[in-house]
Design a protein around this motif. Structure first.
Motif, PDB file in Angstrom:
ATOM      1  N   GLY A  32      97.556  -9.013  26.967  1.00 32.66           N
ATOM      2  CA  GLY A  32      98.125  -9.106  28.306  1.00 32.66           C
ATOM      3  C   GLY A  32      98.405  -7.745  28.907  1.00 32.66           C
ATOM      4  N   SER A  33      98.875  -6.804  28.082  1.00 34.52           N
ATOM      5  CA  SER A  33      99.178  -5.461  28.569  1.00 34.52           C
ATOM      6  C   SER A  33      97.918  -4.752  29.049  1.00 34.52           C
ATOM      7  N   GLU A  34      96.836  -4.914  28.290  1.00 31.43           N
ATOM      8  CA  GLU A  34      95.573  -4.294  28.696  1.00 31.43           C
ATOM      9  C   GLU A  34      95.143  -4.786  30.076  1.00 31.43           C
ATOM     10  N   THR A  35      95.178  -6.098  30.270  1.00 32.54           N
ATOM     11  CA  THR A  35      94.777  -6.666  31.554  1.00 32.54           C
ATOM     12  C   THR A  35      95.727  -6.251  32.668  1.00 32.54           C
ATOM     13  N   ALA A  36      97.034  -6.299  32.404  1.00 26.50           N
ATOM     14  CA  ALA A  36      98.020  -5.972  33.434  1.00 26.50           C
ATOM     15  C   ALA A  36      97.914  -4.512  33.871  1.00 26.50           C
ATOM     16  N   LEU A  37      97.815  -3.611  32.901  1.00 25.65           N
ATOM     17  CA  LEU A  37      97.801  -2.185  33.224  1.00 25.65           C
ATOM     18  C   LEU A  37      96.487  -1.735  33.859  1.00 25.65           C
ATOM     19  N   THR A  38      95.405  -2.439  33.590  1.00 20.70           N
ATOM     20  CA  THR A  38      94.119  -2.049  34.182  1.00 20.70           C
ATOM     21  C   THR A  38      93.859  -2.707  35.523  1.00 20.70           C
ATOM     22  N   VAL A 118      93.290 -15.745  26.127  1.00 24.95           N
ATOM     23  CA  VAL A 118      93.189 -16.414  27.424  1.00 24.95           C
ATOM     24  C   VAL A 118      94.547 -16.558  28.094  1.00 24.95           C
ATOM     25  N   LEU A 119      95.536 -17.066  27.370  1.00 25.58           N
ATOM     26  CA  LEU A 119      96.847 -17.316  27.969  1.00 25.58           C
ATOM     27  C   LEU A 119      97.504 -16.027  28.492  1.00 25.58           C
ATOM     28  N   PRO A 120      97.670 -14.982  27.662  1.00 22.47           N
ATOM     29  CA  PRO A 120      98.327 -13.770  28.171  1.00 22.47           C
ATOM     30  C   PRO A 120      97.530 -13.063  29.264  1.00 22.47           C
ATOM     31  N   LYS A 121      96.190 -13.094  29.168  1.00 18.16           N
ATOM     32  CA  LYS A 121      95.390 -12.418  30.194  1.00 18.16           C
ATOM     33  C   LYS A 121      95.436 -13.178  31.511  1.00 18.16           C
ATOM     34  N   THR A 122      95.484 -14.494  31.457  1.00 20.17           N
ATOM     35  CA  THR A 122      95.609 -15.281  32.683  1.00 20.17           C
ATOM     36  C   THR A 122      96.937 -14.988  33.364  1.00 20.17           C
TER      37      THR A 122
END
Length: 437
Positions: A32-38, A118-122
């Motif tokens: 999730g952090s990777e997706t959020a920060l990018t 899937v869940l954290p990235k969504t």
């Protein structure tokens, strides 16, 4: 005895199960952090930071070096995923025996896919800035701890890429800020959220730093000038007939500009002359035009528009004469010319109604004056003709044809058809342009 052995084997299994769940949670945080920060927008993070959100400020600093950030997150994510899988294999082997490896693989694949990917990235996609601000302090610690390993991996990767002839720039950003903003504006326009006029104004403001004075100036052959050696009464008459407020004064040669006559300064001088000669008719021959005129302000033709606008504002001036690299007069530019690049044509009650030089036809083609700029045609027709090699439509045709075409000649390039309709001496004065399907 059997009860003691069962208790002894029970707790390691429970601890292993808890460890697997903790590792899956850490994997979810990393993903999730990777997706959020990018995906987080720097503008929103900056706004949050300005409102006192320290996490947003930390996130902004992490994003500055995305290569190191992503390297640390991927390293941490892989470590916890591999460790969780290994523990799960041991866990199911103890419970089900030697044949439980396949079951462990299936179960961990499902758990990692759903709960750690899937869940954290969504969630991160829908709440990018909020999540980035919340996880940034934790991720900053991970980046600091794993930096030595990440730096070694970066060096190894660059070495391997170098063997294959691929060079990498450690300081390169994924997108320049201007390109990022322009891309966002174009995207929102394509989705219907931004109107064409708003898009043109926003992109026009962004492009000022990329465009030069010579691209928007009035060419010297179109400049209205007054000979300073004419009688003052005649100069006054010409100034009153002109629709312009500022008019260059020359002596002997139009290249020899000695001043700029401002209508308001001229009016003050004439008024004062009338006050001084109340008892007799005003004698305009006593009017010293050179004393009334302002000192000319010259600028190079290569000056970026944003710099020239700042110079106008700093000098509290709206008018400049443009010279080429040899010091020869090339044209003139006003503050209004620069503003028009953002908001479009500006007219007032004293401007004569003039054609834009772009006339659409029923067949989808457009008849264009040769002096119309490529930028204006693109803006009016929503086209994308290149303007790197030429400023005007006539200049583009001449550049591509590598000659000065005659009337009737037809060319096709950049996905458009160009037909020369009129030519005067060495100038292309009328061109028909049609976009090819």
């Amino acid at each position: 005895m059997e009860t003691a052995e069962a208790a002894t084997s029970f707790w390691p299994i429970v601890i292993t199960g808890i460890a697997i769940l903790v590792l899956l949670c850490l994997s979810a945080v990393f993903s999730g952090s990777e997706t959020a920060l990018t995906t987080a927008k720097r503008g929103k993070l900056h706004s949050m930071d300005g409102k006192g959100d320290r996490g947003a400020g930390v996130a902004l600093k992490l994003i500055e070096d995305k290569e190191r950030l992503i390297g640390a997150i991927l390293l941490g994510n892989n470590l916890v995923n591999i460790l969780a899988t290994s523990l799960a294999t041991m866990f199911f082997t103890v419970l089900l025996g030697e044949g439980a490896v396949a079951i462990a693989t299936l179960v961990m694949t499902g758990l990692v896919l759903v709960f750690s990917e899937v869940l954290p990235k969504t969630y991160a996609i829908t709440n990018a800035e909020t999540m980035a601000a919340r996880v940034s302090p934790l991720i900053r610690g991970v980046v600091v701890v794993l930096s030595p390993v990440v730096n070694a991996v970066r060096a190894l990767v660059r070495t391997i890429l170098g063997v294959f002839g691929v060079s990498t720039d450690p300081e390169a950003h994924f997108l320049a800020a201007q390109e990022e903003i322009a891309g966002a504006i174009a995207l929102h326009h394509s989705e219907g959220a931004v109107e064409k006029d708003d898009r043109d104004r926003l992109l026009g403001a962004l492009d000022l730093g990329q465009r030069r004075v010579e691209e928007v100036m009035l060419h010297r052959r179109e400049i209205e000038m007054i000979d300073a050696d004419l009688p003052p009464a005649e100069i006054l008459a010409k100034a009153l007939e002109s629709q312009h407020t500022r008019i260059p004064l020359y002596r002997e040669d139009p290249e020899n500009i000695i001043g700029v006559l401002h209508a308001k300064d001229l009016s003050r001088a004439v008024h004062q002359l009338g006050l001084d000669s109340r008892e007799s008719p005003a004698d305009f021959s006593e009017l010293n035009i050179e004393e009334v005129a302002m000192e000319p302000y010259f600028v190079p033709e290569t000056t970026p528009l944003d710099e020239q606008m700042r110079a106008f504002l700093l000098r509290r001036s709206h008018f400049a004469l443009v010279v080429d690299e040899y010091g020869a007069l090339h044209g003139l530019i006003t503050l209004e010319d620069i503003i028009e690049e953002i908001v479009g044509d500006i007219t007032d009650e004293h401007d004569t109604q003039k054609s834009s030089g772009i006339e659409p036809n029923d067949d989808g083609s457009v008849e264009v004056d040769g002096g119309v700029t490529i930028r204006d045609l693109n803006r009016d027709c929503d086209w994308s003709l290149p303007d790197e090699e030429a400023n005007t439509i006539a200049g583009l045709v001449i550049h591509e044809a590598q000659a000065i075409p005659n009337a009737g000649q037809v060319f096709s390039f950049h996905g458009f058809r160009f037909e020369v309709l009129e030519r005067e001496n060495n100038r292309l004065t009328r061109i028909r342009v049609r976009k090819l399907l």
